[in-house]
Design a protein around this motif. Structure first.
Motif, PDB file in Angstrom:
ATOM      1  N   HIS A   8       0.812  -1.210   0.000  1.00 48.21           N
ATOM      2  CA  HIS A   8       0.000   0.000   0.000  1.00 48.21           C
ATOM      3  C   HIS A   8       0.845   1.260   0.000  1.00 48.21           C
ATOM      4  O   HIS A   8       0.432   2.290  -0.558  1.00 48.21           O
ATOM      5  CB  HIS A   8      -0.967  -0.002   1.183  1.00 48.21           C
ATOM      6  CG  HIS A   8      -2.110  -0.937   0.986  1.00 48.21           C
ATOM      7  ND1 HIS A   8      -2.140  -2.197   1.537  1.00 48.21           N
ATOM      8  CD2 HIS A   8      -3.244  -0.818   0.259  1.00 48.21           C
ATOM      9  CE1 HIS A   8      -3.252  -2.802   1.177  1.00 48.21           C
ATOM     10  NE2 HIS A   8      -3.945  -1.977   0.390  1.00 48.21           N
ATOM     11  N   LEU A   9       2.016   1.235   0.609  1.00 45.51           N
ATOM     12  CA  LEU A   9       2.900   2.394   0.608  1.00 45.51           C
ATOM     13  C   LEU A   9       3.398   2.695  -0.808  1.00 45.51           C
ATOM     14  O   LEU A   9       3.389   3.854  -1.242  1.00 45.51           O
ATOM     15  CB  LEU A   9       4.083   2.176   1.549  1.00 45.51           C
ATOM     16  CG  LEU A   9       5.025   3.347   1.733  1.00 45.51           C
ATOM     17  CD1 LEU A   9       4.297   4.487   2.410  1.00 45.51           C
ATOM     18  CD2 LEU A   9       6.221   2.943   2.555  1.00 45.51           C
ATOM     19  N   VAL A  10       3.791   1.676  -1.529  1.00 45.19           N
ATOM     20  CA  VAL A  10       4.237   1.869  -2.914  1.00 45.19           C
ATOM     21  C   VAL A  10       3.086   2.400  -3.762  1.00 45.19           C
ATOM     22  O   VAL A  10       3.258   3.340  -4.556  1.00 45.19           O
ATOM     23  CB  VAL A  10       4.796   0.546  -3.494  1.00 45.19           C
ATOM     24  CG1 VAL A  10       5.008   0.647  -4.988  1.00 45.19           C
ATOM     25  CG2 VAL A  10       6.099   0.174  -2.803  1.00 45.19           C
ATOM     26  N   GLY A  11       1.902   1.858  -3.580  1.00 39.79           N
ATOM     27  CA  GLY A  11       0.736   2.335  -4.329  1.00 39.79           C
ATOM     28  C   GLY A  11       0.398   3.781  -4.000  1.00 39.79           C
ATOM     29  O   GLY A  11       0.089   4.578  -4.893  1.00 39.79           O
ATOM     30  N   ALA A  12       0.463   4.147  -2.724  1.00 38.36           N
ATOM     31  CA  ALA A  12       0.153   5.519  -2.319  1.00 38.36           C
ATOM     32  C   ALA A  12       1.173   6.503  -2.879  1.00 38.36           C
ATOM     33  O   ALA A  12       0.807   7.607  -3.306  1.00 38.36           O
ATOM     34  CB  ALA A  12       0.104   5.612  -0.803  1.00 38.36           C
ATOM     35  N   ILE A  13       2.432   6.121  -2.883  1.00 36.43           N
ATOM     36  CA  ILE A  13       3.476   6.994  -3.431  1.00 36.43           C
ATOM     37  C   ILE A  13       3.267   7.196  -4.930  1.00 36.43           C
ATOM     38  O   ILE A  13       3.360   8.320  -5.445  1.00 36.43           O
ATOM     39  CB  ILE A  13       4.874   6.441  -3.122  1.00 36.43           C
ATOM     40  CG1 ILE A  13       5.183   6.604  -1.634  1.00 36.43           C
ATOM     41  CG2 ILE A  13       5.943   7.127  -3.958  1.00 36.43           C
ATOM     42  CD1 ILE A  13       6.455   5.927  -1.182  1.00 36.43           C
ATOM     43  N   LEU A  14       2.963   6.134  -5.646  1.00 39.26           N
ATOM     44  CA  LEU A  14       2.736   6.249  -7.089  1.00 39.26           C
ATOM     45  C   LEU A  14       1.512   7.099  -7.404  1.00 39.26           C
ATOM     46  O   LEU A  14       1.548   7.936  -8.310  1.00 39.26           O
ATOM     47  CB  LEU A  14       2.588   4.859  -7.710  1.00 39.26           C
ATOM     48  CG  LEU A  14       3.859   4.011  -7.753  1.00 39.26           C
ATOM     49  CD1 LEU A  14       3.547   2.624  -8.285  1.00 39.26           C
ATOM     50  CD2 LEU A  14       4.929   4.685  -8.581  1.00 39.26           C
ATOM     51  N   VAL A  15       0.449   6.926  -6.650  1.00 38.79           N
ATOM     52  CA  VAL A  15      -0.755   7.726  -6.881  1.00 38.79           C
ATOM     53  C   VAL A  15      -0.493   9.192  -6.576  1.00 38.79           C
ATOM     54  O   VAL A  15      -0.891  10.081  -7.333  1.00 38.79           O
ATOM     55  CB  VAL A  15      -1.932   7.186  -6.037  1.00 38.79           C
ATOM     56  CG1 VAL A  15      -3.099   8.161  -6.012  1.00 38.79           C
ATOM     57  CG2 VAL A  15      -2.392   5.840  -6.575  1.00 38.79           C
ATOM     58  N   SER A  16       0.209   9.482  -5.465  1.00 36.09           N
ATOM     59  CA  SER A  16       0.475  10.874  -5.118  1.00 36.09           C
ATOM     60  C   SER A  16       1.400  11.543  -6.131  1.00 36.09           C
ATOM     61  O   SER A  16       1.207  12.718  -6.462  1.00 36.09           O
ATOM     62  CB  SER A  16       1.073  10.977  -3.712  1.00 36.09           C
ATOM     63  OG  SER A  16       2.332  10.348  -3.659  1.00 36.09           O
ATOM     64  N   LEU A  17       2.377  10.837  -6.649  1.00 35.86           N
ATOM     65  CA  LEU A  17       3.231  11.397  -7.692  1.00 35.86           C
ATOM     66  C   LEU A  17       2.437  11.667  -8.976  1.00 35.86           C
ATOM     67  O   LEU A  17       2.653  12.681  -9.645  1.00 35.86           O
ATOM     68  CB  LEU A  17       4.407  10.470  -7.980  1.00 35.86           C
ATOM     69  CG  LEU A  17       5.493  10.409  -6.908  1.00 35.86           C
ATOM     70  CD1 LEU A  17       6.535   9.361  -7.276  1.00 35.86           C
ATOM     71  CD2 LEU A  17       6.142  11.757  -6.719  1.00 35.86           C
ATOM     72  N   GLY A  18       1.534  10.770  -9.305  1.00 34.87           N
ATOM     73  CA  GLY A  18       0.698  10.971 -10.484  1.00 34.87           C
ATOM     74  C   GLY A  18      -0.210  12.178 -10.340  1.00 34.87           C
ATOM     75  O   GLY A  18      -0.367  12.968 -11.275  1.00 34.87           O
ATOM     76  N   VAL A  19      -0.802  12.349  -9.161  1.00 32.52           N
ATOM     77  CA  VAL A  19      -1.679  13.502  -8.928  1.00 32.52           C
ATOM     78  C   VAL A  19      -0.872  14.796  -8.961  1.00 32.52           C
ATOM     79  O   VAL A  19      -1.303  15.800  -9.548  1.00 32.52           O
ATOM     80  CB  VAL A  19      -2.424  13.343  -7.588  1.00 32.52           C
ATOM     81  CG1 VAL A  19      -3.101  14.633  -7.179  1.00 32.52           C
ATOM     82  CG2 VAL A  19      -3.443  12.226  -7.688  1.00 32.52           C
ATOM     83  N   ALA A  20       0.311  14.791  -8.341  1.00 33.62           N
ATOM     84  CA  ALA A  20       1.149  15.996  -8.338  1.00 33.62           C
ATOM     85  C   ALA A  20       1.583  16.376  -9.746  1.00 33.62           C
ATOM     86  O   ALA A  20       1.557  17.556 -10.114  1.00 33.62           O
ATOM     87  CB  ALA A  20       2.374  15.772  -7.448  1.00 33.62           C
ATOM     88  N   ALA A  21       1.959  15.397 -10.545  1.00 31.69           N
ATOM     89  CA  ALA A  21       2.377  15.686 -11.919  1.00 31.69           C
ATOM     90  C   ALA A  21       1.206  16.186 -12.757  1.00 31.69           C
ATOM     91  O   ALA A  21       1.355  17.138 -13.529  1.00 31.69           O
ATOM     92  CB  ALA A  21       2.982  14.431 -12.550  1.00 31.69           C
ATOM     93  N   SER A  22       0.042  15.577 -12.589  1.00 27.61           N
ATOM     94  CA  SER A  22      -1.114  16.032 -13.375  1.00 27.61           C
ATOM     95  C   SER A  22      -1.541  17.430 -12.953  1.00 27.61           C
ATOM     96  O   SER A  22      -1.962  18.226 -13.791  1.00 27.61           O
ATOM     97  CB  SER A  22      -2.273  15.043 -13.252  1.00 27.61           C
ATOM     98  OG  SER A  22      -2.729  14.999 -11.917  1.00 27.61           O
ATOM     99  N   TYR A  23      -1.430  17.777 -11.663  1.00 24.56           N
ATOM    100  CA  TYR A  23      -1.752  19.134 -11.223  1.00 24.56           C
ATOM    101  C   TYR A  23      -0.758  20.136 -11.797  1.00 24.56           C
ATOM    102  O   TYR A  23      -1.146  21.205 -12.246  1.00 24.56           O
ATOM    103  CB  TYR A  23      -1.754  19.226  -9.698  1.00 24.56           C
ATOM    104  CG  TYR A  23      -2.042  20.616  -9.199  1.00 24.56           C
ATOM    105  CD1 TYR A  23      -3.340  21.080  -9.116  1.00 24.56           C
ATOM    106  CD2 TYR A  23      -1.018  21.470  -8.847  1.00 24.56           C
ATOM    107  CE1 TYR A  23      -3.615  22.364  -8.681  1.00 24.56           C
ATOM    108  CE2 TYR A  23      -1.280  22.752  -8.416  1.00 24.56           C
ATOM    109  CZ  TYR A  23      -2.583  23.193  -8.329  1.00 24.56           C
ATOM    110  OH  TYR A  23      -2.841  24.462  -7.910  1.00 24.56           O
TER     111      TYR A  23
END
Length: 75
Positions: free
Chosen positions: A22-37
């Motif tokens: 879950h930590l790896v998944g959360a990091i990947l999702v947060s990086l994706g959201v930050a890049a899209s923003y």
């Protein structure tokens, strides 16, 4: 009756294994959201501000507001 058909569930190290997943998944999702923003919102906003202020004349804007009667102290 034989109880050999069911296997014992994994209990040792289960929390660490699930946390790692879950930590790896959360990091990947947060990086994706930050890049899209950044690319979807922030860069477009920076460009819009730059385009607006490229040809902005504050004195012309002030004179228009003064003539419209917005300011009470400047006549």
């Amino acid at each position: 009756m034989s109880s050999g058909a069911l296997t014992k569930p994994q209990m040792r190290g289960l929390l660490a294994k699930r946390l790692r997943f879950h930590l790896v998944g959360a990091i990947l999702v947060s990086l994706g959201v930050a890049a899209s923003y950044k690319f979807g919102v922030a860069d477009k906003r920076k460009k819009a501000y730059a385009d607006f202020y490229r040809n902005y004349d504050s004195m012309k804007d002030f004179e228009e507001m003064r003539k419209a009667g917005i300011f009470q102290s400047a006549k």
